[in-house]
Design a protein around this motif. Structure first.
Motif, PDB file in Angstrom:
ATOM      1  N   MET A  84     -20.566  53.920 -77.897  1.00 43.44           N
ATOM      2  CA  MET A  84     -20.686  53.498 -76.517  1.00 43.44           C
ATOM      3  C   MET A  84     -20.905  54.738 -75.648  1.00 43.44           C
ATOM      4  O   MET A  84     -20.194  55.715 -75.761  1.00 43.44           O
ATOM      5  CB  MET A  84     -19.395  52.760 -76.110  1.00 43.44           C
ATOM      6  CG  MET A  84     -19.392  52.262 -74.709  1.00 43.44           C
ATOM      7  SD  MET A  84     -17.867  51.430 -74.146  1.00 43.44           S
ATOM      8  CE  MET A  84     -17.485  50.312 -75.449  1.00 43.44           C
ATOM      9  N   GLU A  85     -21.877  54.640 -74.773  1.00 39.80           N
ATOM     10  CA  GLU A  85     -22.191  55.742 -73.851  1.00 39.80           C
ATOM     11  C   GLU A  85     -21.280  55.658 -72.625  1.00 39.80           C
ATOM     12  O   GLU A  85     -20.717  54.606 -72.322  1.00 39.80           O
ATOM     13  CB  GLU A  85     -23.663  55.674 -73.429  1.00 39.80           C
ATOM     14  CG  GLU A  85     -24.644  55.824 -74.577  1.00 39.80           C
ATOM     15  CD  GLU A  85     -24.603  57.211 -75.204  1.00 39.80           C
ATOM     16  OE1 GLU A  85     -24.495  58.202 -74.465  1.00 39.80           O
ATOM     17  OE2 GLU A  85     -24.674  57.295 -76.449  1.00 39.80           O
ATOM     18  N   LEU A  86     -21.163  56.780 -71.911  1.00 38.12           N
ATOM     19  CA  LEU A  86     -20.267  56.877 -70.760  1.00 38.12           C
ATOM     20  C   LEU A  86     -20.531  55.810 -69.686  1.00 38.12           C
ATOM     21  O   LEU A  86     -19.582  55.161 -69.236  1.00 38.12           O
ATOM     22  CB  LEU A  86     -20.312  58.281 -70.158  1.00 38.12           C
ATOM     23  CG  LEU A  86     -19.366  58.527 -68.983  1.00 38.12           C
ATOM     24  CD1 LEU A  86     -17.909  58.274 -69.380  1.00 38.12           C
ATOM     25  CD2 LEU A  86     -19.542  59.942 -68.457  1.00 38.12           C
ATOM     26  N   PRO A  87     -21.771  55.572 -69.265  1.00 36.26           N
ATOM     27  CA  PRO A  87     -21.982  54.548 -68.223  1.00 36.26           C
ATOM     28  C   PRO A  87     -21.470  53.158 -68.650  1.00 36.26           C
ATOM     29  O   PRO A  87     -20.862  52.447 -67.854  1.00 36.26           O
ATOM     30  CB  PRO A  87     -23.501  54.540 -68.016  1.00 36.26           C
ATOM     31  CG  PRO A  87     -23.931  55.913 -68.430  1.00 36.26           C
ATOM     32  CD  PRO A  87     -23.020  56.287 -69.576  1.00 36.26           C
ATOM     33  N   GLU A  88     -21.701  52.813 -69.901  1.00 39.11           N
ATOM     34  CA  GLU A  88     -21.223  51.517 -70.416  1.00 39.11           C
ATOM     35  C   GLU A  88     -19.694  51.495 -70.477  1.00 39.11           C
ATOM     36  O   GLU A  88     -19.058  50.490 -70.137  1.00 39.11           O
ATOM     37  CB  GLU A  88     -21.815  51.261 -71.806  1.00 39.11           C
ATOM     38  CG  GLU A  88     -21.435  49.916 -72.385  1.00 39.11           C
ATOM     39  CD  GLU A  88     -21.956  49.723 -73.810  1.00 39.11           C
ATOM     40  OE1 GLU A  88     -21.551  48.716 -74.428  1.00 39.11           O
ATOM     41  OE2 GLU A  88     -22.732  50.570 -74.298  1.00 39.11           O
ATOM     42  N   ALA A  89     -19.093  52.604 -70.874  1.00 39.57           N
ATOM     43  CA  ALA A  89     -17.631  52.695 -70.946  1.00 39.57           C
ATOM     44  C   ALA A  89     -17.015  52.586 -69.556  1.00 39.57           C
ATOM     45  O   ALA A  89     -16.006  51.899 -69.374  1.00 39.57           O
ATOM     46  CB  ALA A  89     -17.219  54.010 -71.612  1.00 39.57           C
ATOM     47  N   LYS A  90     -17.625  53.241 -68.567  1.00 39.98           N
ATOM     48  CA  LYS A  90     -17.134  53.140 -67.186  1.00 39.98           C
ATOM     49  C   LYS A  90     -17.179  51.693 -66.708  1.00 39.98           C
ATOM     50  O   LYS A  90     -16.233  51.202 -66.103  1.00 39.98           O
ATOM     51  CB  LYS A  90     -17.970  54.015 -66.244  1.00 39.98           C
ATOM     52  CG  LYS A  90     -17.627  55.475 -66.259  1.00 39.98           C
ATOM     53  CD  LYS A  90     -18.504  56.185 -65.226  1.00 39.98           C
ATOM     54  CE  LYS A  90     -17.977  57.537 -64.870  1.00 39.98           C
ATOM     55  NZ  LYS A  90     -18.784  58.183 -63.821  1.00 39.98           N
ATOM     56  N   VAL A 102     -12.410  56.608 -61.938  1.00 40.08           N
ATOM     57  CA  VAL A 102     -13.230  57.225 -62.988  1.00 40.08           C
ATOM     58  C   VAL A 102     -14.394  58.048 -62.432  1.00 40.08           C
ATOM     59  O   VAL A 102     -15.239  58.505 -63.189  1.00 40.08           O
ATOM     60  CB  VAL A 102     -13.747  56.169 -64.009  1.00 40.08           C
ATOM     61  CG1 VAL A 102     -12.585  55.516 -64.724  1.00 40.08           C
ATOM     62  CG2 VAL A 102     -14.661  55.149 -63.345  1.00 40.08           C
ATOM     63  N   THR A 103     -14.413  58.216 -61.119  1.00 37.58           N
ATOM     64  CA  THR A 103     -15.453  59.013 -60.479  1.00 37.58           C
ATOM     65  C   THR A 103     -14.827  60.308 -59.974  1.00 37.58           C
ATOM     66  O   THR A 103     -13.859  60.263 -59.219  1.00 37.58           O
ATOM     67  CB  THR A 103     -16.087  58.229 -59.308  1.00 37.58           C
ATOM     68  OG1 THR A 103     -16.562  56.975 -59.797  1.00 37.58           O
ATOM     69  CG2 THR A 103     -17.232  59.003 -58.688  1.00 37.58           C
TER      70      THR A 103
END
Length: 168
Positions: free
Chosen positions: A1-7, A36-37
């Motif tokens: 899973m990539e970071l944008p999807e995880a966020k 998360v930002t």
């Protein structure tokens, strides 16, 4: 899973969890986004990220600020307002406990304090049942209040150390 999807998955999960705890789903999602930002976000950033209206974003941000979970910031030379959430989970837990205590527990305790003073015949089953139930709930509410007070005053390491000692 990539970071944008995880966020996105975290934001959705936090929103669902918040709604199960009686907090508005959008409020929980905006809080999650700010958690998360790394940098403060503008209202427009939040609207775009969560696909929500300006009115919803503004109302939600006001609510988060009233809970003490989000701070408004200004950047020199800019007219936009920026919003930032404390990332320290212990601070978040204490702030949520403090607000829920003020908004939920304290009003109930005030009513219970009045109700335990109701006079009646202790031989009357209606009165005896009412009095016992109200008295027991009042005692429990006061114990919860004392526990919350301890949590609000405690440092994280001391609090969890004390909790873990109870289970040894």
């Amino acid at each position: 899973m990539e970071l944008p999807e995880a966020k996105q998955k975290f934001i959705e999960a936090w929103g669902k969890l918040g709604s199960e705890w009686g907090i508005n789903r959008t409020m929980a999602q905006v809080h999650a986004l700010l958690l998360v930002t790394p940098d403060a976000l503008t209202t427009e950033d939040i609207m775009e990220s969560l696909s929500i209206s300006r009115g919803n974003a503004n109302m939600t941000l006001r609510d988060l600020m009233s809970w003490g979970l989000v701070e408004k910031q200004h950047k020199a030379g800019e007219r936009k307002e920026y919003f930032f959430a404390d990332k320290n989970t212990w601070n978040i837990a204490r702030q949520v406990a403090k607000e829920r205590r003020k908004r939920e527990l304290e009003p109930v305790m005030k009513i219970l304090d009045e109700l335990v003073k109701v006079k009646g015949d202790s031989k009357d089953p209606e009165y005896a049942t009412f009095n016992k139930s109200v008295t027991d709930i009042n005692k429990m509410a006061k114990n919860v209040d004392r526990t919350l007070e301890t949590m609000l005053k405690a440092e994280e390491s001391w609090f969890w150390g004390s909790i873990f000692k109870m289970f040894k």
